[in-house]
Design a protein around this motif. Structure first.
Motif, PDB file in Angstrom:
ATOM      1  N   THR A  55      12.454  87.007  24.726  1.00 44.09           N
ATOM      2  CA  THR A  55      11.658  85.845  23.640  1.00 44.09           C
ATOM      3  C   THR A  55      11.536  86.668  23.214  1.00 44.09           C
ATOM      4  O   THR A  55      10.385  86.737  21.725  1.00 44.09           O
ATOM      5  CB  THR A  55      11.209  85.057  24.569  1.00 44.09           C
ATOM      6  OG1 THR A  55      12.430  84.359  25.868  1.00 44.09           O
ATOM      7  CG2 THR A  55      10.858  83.732  24.020  1.00 44.09           C
ATOM      8  N   ALA A  56       9.876  87.150  23.480  1.00 40.71           N
ATOM      9  CA  ALA A  56       9.090  88.138  22.651  1.00 40.71           C
ATOM     10  C   ALA A  56       9.056  89.006  21.526  1.00 40.71           C
ATOM     11  O   ALA A  56       9.030  89.243  20.435  1.00 40.71           O
ATOM     12  CB  ALA A  56       7.833  88.883  23.366  1.00 40.71           C
ATOM     13  N   PHE A  61      11.384  90.521  16.333  1.00 43.32           N
ATOM     14  CA  PHE A  61      11.885  90.991  14.779  1.00 43.32           C
ATOM     15  C   PHE A  61      12.364  89.706  14.156  1.00 43.32           C
ATOM     16  O   PHE A  61      12.503  89.836  13.009  1.00 43.32           O
ATOM     17  CB  PHE A  61      13.473  91.622  15.813  1.00 43.32           C
ATOM     18  CG  PHE A  61      13.285  93.219  16.327  1.00 43.32           C
ATOM     19  CD1 PHE A  61      13.126  93.850  15.468  1.00 43.32           C
ATOM     20  CD2 PHE A  61      13.044  93.114  17.657  1.00 43.32           C
ATOM     21  CE1 PHE A  61      12.685  95.339  16.203  1.00 43.32           C
ATOM     22  CE2 PHE A  61      12.827  94.121  18.166  1.00 43.32           C
ATOM     23  CZ  PHE A  61      12.795  95.789  17.860  1.00 43.32           C
ATOM     24  N   ARG A  62      12.427  88.562  13.964  1.00 41.36           N
ATOM     25  CA  ARG A  62      12.452  87.721  14.125  1.00 41.36           C
ATOM     26  C   ARG A  62      11.200  87.700  12.797  1.00 41.36           C
ATOM     27  O   ARG A  62      11.585  87.885  11.100  1.00 41.36           O
ATOM     28  CB  ARG A  62      12.474  86.433  14.053  1.00 41.36           C
ATOM     29  CG  ARG A  62      14.203  86.583  14.222  1.00 41.36           C
ATOM     30  CD  ARG A  62      14.352  85.007  15.599  1.00 41.36           C
ATOM     31  NE  ARG A  62      15.791  85.017  15.439  1.00 41.36           N
ATOM     32  CZ  ARG A  62      15.539  83.748  16.156  1.00 41.36           C
ATOM     33  NH1 ARG A  62      15.159  82.823  16.488  1.00 41.36           N
ATOM     34  NH2 ARG A  62      17.313  83.806  16.814  1.00 41.36           N
ATOM     35  N   GLY A  63      10.333  88.027  12.802  1.00 47.52           N
ATOM     36  CA  GLY A  63       9.184  87.986  12.103  1.00 47.52           C
ATOM     37  C   GLY A  63       8.900  88.786  11.531  1.00 47.52           C
ATOM     38  O   GLY A  63       8.309  88.997  10.415  1.00 47.52           O
ATOM     39  N   ALA A  64       9.597  90.692  11.375  1.00 45.58           N
ATOM     40  CA  ALA A  64       9.098  91.519  10.559  1.00 45.58           C
ATOM     41  C   ALA A  64      10.192  91.318  10.718  1.00 45.58           C
ATOM     42  O   ALA A  64      10.461  92.367   9.506  1.00 45.58           O
ATOM     43  CB  ALA A  64       8.901  92.415  11.630  1.00 45.58           C
ATOM     44  N   GLY A  65      11.170  91.136   9.849  1.00 47.78           N
ATOM     45  CA  GLY A  65      12.247  90.953   9.452  1.00 47.78           C
ATOM     46  C   GLY A  65      13.763  91.915   9.743  1.00 47.78           C
ATOM     47  O   GLY A  65      14.215  92.131   9.178  1.00 47.78           O
ATOM     48  N   GLY A  66      13.005  92.202  10.783  1.00 44.59           N
ATOM     49  CA  GLY A  66      14.344  92.678  11.316  1.00 44.59           C
ATOM     50  C   GLY A  66      15.866  92.593  11.835  1.00 44.59           C
ATOM     51  O   GLY A  66      16.751  93.088  12.161  1.00 44.59           O
TER      52      GLY A  66
END
Length: 71
Positions: A55-56, A61-66
């Motif tokens: 989850t973390a 990765f979603r927040g960093a655009g990964g």
């Protein structure tokens, strides 16, 4: 070192640490005590740690655009 040999305060504090339950489970499996409740606690702890980590990691990765392609 088994926590039963540690001072009482350290044994009590170790109950907060999730790795204690994983180590207890590995010890029980290593000596062949497959019906030991420590195995169930260790497996449950491992599943909880896995869920928290996935989850973390996903949120990071979603927040960093990964997850998006940058072309």
């Amino acid at each position: 070192m088994p926590m039963s040999l540690a001072p009482g305060w350290l044994d009590a504090l170790s109950h907060v640490m999730p790795l204690r339950y994983l180590v207890d489970a590995v010890r029980a499996a290593f000596v062949g005590h497959y019906s030991d409740p420590a195995l169930a606690r260790g497996a449950l702890t491992a599943l909880i740690l896995m869920a928290v980590s996935v989850t973390a990691g996903t949120r990071y990765f979603r927040g960093a655009g990964g997850g998006t392609s940058q072309r």
